[in-house]
Write a protein that holds these residues in place. Sequence first.
Motif, PDB file in Angstrom:
ATOM      1  N   TYR A   1      39.762  58.131  69.287  1.00 19.47           N
ATOM      2  CA  TYR A   1      41.187  57.809  69.241  1.00 19.47           C
ATOM      3  C   TYR A   1      41.667  57.233  70.575  1.00 19.47           C
ATOM      4  N   ILE A   2      41.283  57.851  71.686  1.00 19.04           N
ATOM      5  CA  ILE A   2      41.717  57.349  72.989  1.00 19.04           C
ATOM      6  C   ILE A   2      41.078  55.995  73.286  1.00 19.04           C
ATOM      7  N   ARG A   3      39.866  55.784  72.820  1.00 16.25           N
ATOM      8  CA  ARG A   3      39.256  54.455  72.988  1.00 16.25           C
ATOM      9  C   ARG A   3      40.031  53.416  72.196  1.00 16.25           C
TER      10      ARG A   3
ATOM     11  N   PHE B   1      43.769  60.617  79.096  1.00 16.50           N
ATOM     12  CA  PHE B   1      43.426  61.134  77.769  1.00 16.50           C
ATOM     13  C   PHE B   1      44.084  62.486  77.471  1.00 16.50           C
ATOM     14  N   GLU B   2      44.073  62.853  76.186  1.00 17.47           N
ATOM     15  CA  GLU B   2      44.444  64.197  75.781  1.00 17.47           C
ATOM     16  C   GLU B   2      43.351  65.154  76.261  1.00 17.47           C
TER      17      GLU B   2
ATOM     18  N   VAL C   1      43.221  53.555  71.687  1.00 17.46           N
ATOM     19  CA  VAL C   1      44.414  53.320  72.504  1.00 17.46           C
ATOM     20  C   VAL C   1      44.126  52.262  73.564  1.00 17.46           C
TER      21      VAL C   1
ATOM     22  N   GLY D   1      47.152  63.927  79.244  1.00 19.56           N
ATOM     23  CA  GLY D   1      47.133  62.691  80.026  1.00 19.56           C
ATOM     24  C   GLY D   1      48.504  62.310  80.537  1.00 19.56           C
TER      25      GLY D   1
ATOM     26  N   VAL E   1      39.800  54.001  80.977  1.00 21.74           N
ATOM     27  CA  VAL E   1      39.986  55.415  80.652  1.00 21.74           C
ATOM     28  C   VAL E   1      39.012  56.245  81.476  1.00 21.74           C
TER      29      VAL E   1
ATOM     30  N   ALA F   1      49.110  59.961  67.381  1.00 19.88           N
ATOM     31  CA  ALA F   1      47.683  60.157  67.087  1.00 19.88           C
ATOM     32  C   ALA F   1      47.401  59.815  65.626  1.00 19.88           C
TER      33      ALA F   1
ATOM     34  N   VAL G   1      44.431  54.826  81.575  1.00 24.38           N
ATOM     35  CA  VAL G   1      44.797  55.635  80.410  1.00 24.38           C
ATOM     36  C   VAL G   1      44.421  57.092  80.670  1.00 24.38           C
TER      37      VAL G   1
ATOM     38  N   VAL H   1      37.490  61.541  76.267  1.00 26.54           N
ATOM     39  CA  VAL H   1      37.479  60.113  75.914  1.00 26.54           C
ATOM     40  C   VAL H   1      36.990  59.990  74.468  1.00 26.54           C
TER      41      VAL H   1
ATOM     42  N   GLU I   1      33.751  65.168  74.306  1.00 28.63           N
ATOM     43  CA  GLU I   1      34.611  64.634  73.245  1.00 28.63           C
ATOM     44  C   GLU I   1      34.913  65.767  72.288  1.00 28.63           C
TER      45      GLU I   1
END
Length: 306
Positions: A66-68, A58-59, A70, A147, A83, A242, A56, A63, A95
Motif C-alpha cells: 500500500y505504501i509503495r 510509512f504507517e 502511495v 508516518g 520511502v 488506505a 514518504v 514499506v 512488512e
Amino acid sequence: MSTAPPYPPQDPPPFPIVTGRVRIAVDDPDATGTGGFMDAYTARPAEPGVRPAVIVGFEMFGVTAYIRRVADRLAAMGCLAVVPDFHHRTAPGFEGTADDAGRAAGFALLQRLTRDGVLRDVRATVDHLRGLPDAGERIGMVGFSLGGHLAFYAATRIDLAATAVVYPGWLDVTGTALGTPQPLLDLVPGMAGHRGKLLYLMGGKDHVVTPEQNRLAGERLTAAGVRHEVVVYRDGPHGFLADERDSYRPDLAADAWRRITDLLAAELDPSVRRIPDPSTGRTADPEAAPAEALSGPENPGKGALT
C-alpha cells in the motif's frame, strides 16, 4: 455518486513511472547492523527531467504494498518519491499486515523508534536527494498515521518546504513513538524558522486521534506563526486513505489527495499534477467529502469540530 471524468480535460494525464530501490548511507552508530545503510523504495516519472522530491513516511506496518502504491501515485503526479525504511535498525524489511498480529508487531517496533534515529534517517534521505541530478531543490514530506507523526517531528527540525501529515497520532501525549520527553506539539515553534507549510488532515471519527489533539494542533501552529491548514473530515475514520482496508473512504481520500497535490504544487513545483484516484478513476468531489477547516487560510482563528 460523482460522475466526474477520470481527469479534467484541461489537465494532463498521469506520468508513466519507474520504480526501484536504493541504499542510503546513514551516519549512525546504531545502524551498524545494516552496514550503516538504510534501504528505501523509490518511484519517479519515467520521462527525464528535474522533479520535486517527496519523502514518504510509512504507517507502522513498514514499506508495504500500500505504501509503495502511495509512492507510485506521487510519481504519477510528477514527484520523485522516496520511502525510507525507518525500521531498519530493529527489523529491516518489515512488512506488517493490518490485522491484530500486524498491529501488535508494528506497535512494538514504533516504540523502539527514537527522535535521534528518525532525524538521522530523514537527514540522510535529504542528503541523498540533494545528490541526485534529477531531484529539485525544494523537498517535502508526506506521512500517514505513524508516518504523519514522524513527518510532523521532522518538520520541527529540518527545512522541509511542504509537509502533509495524514491522521498523525500521539502528537499531544507522551510515551508513544517520538513523544518523549515531551509531546511533539510542544516542538511546533521549531517549524516557524523553516517557513515551510504544513497540511494536517484528520478524520472526525478517528479512534486514535482525539478532537483535543486537532484543536491543539491548530492553536499551536497559529500561535507559532506556522503556515498551515488543519482539516477534519467529519465522518472520516482512521485510515480513510488506505485503499486495501474497510476504513477506506473513496470520496474523502480523493479530496485529501487533491489537497496534498495542491500543497506540493504550490510549495515544491507547479508541475505537480492532479490525477484521478487509481482505484476509482474519479477526481475529487468536495461536496462528497464534508470537511471543516479548524485553522489555516479558510479559518485563521481557533476552532473546534462541531
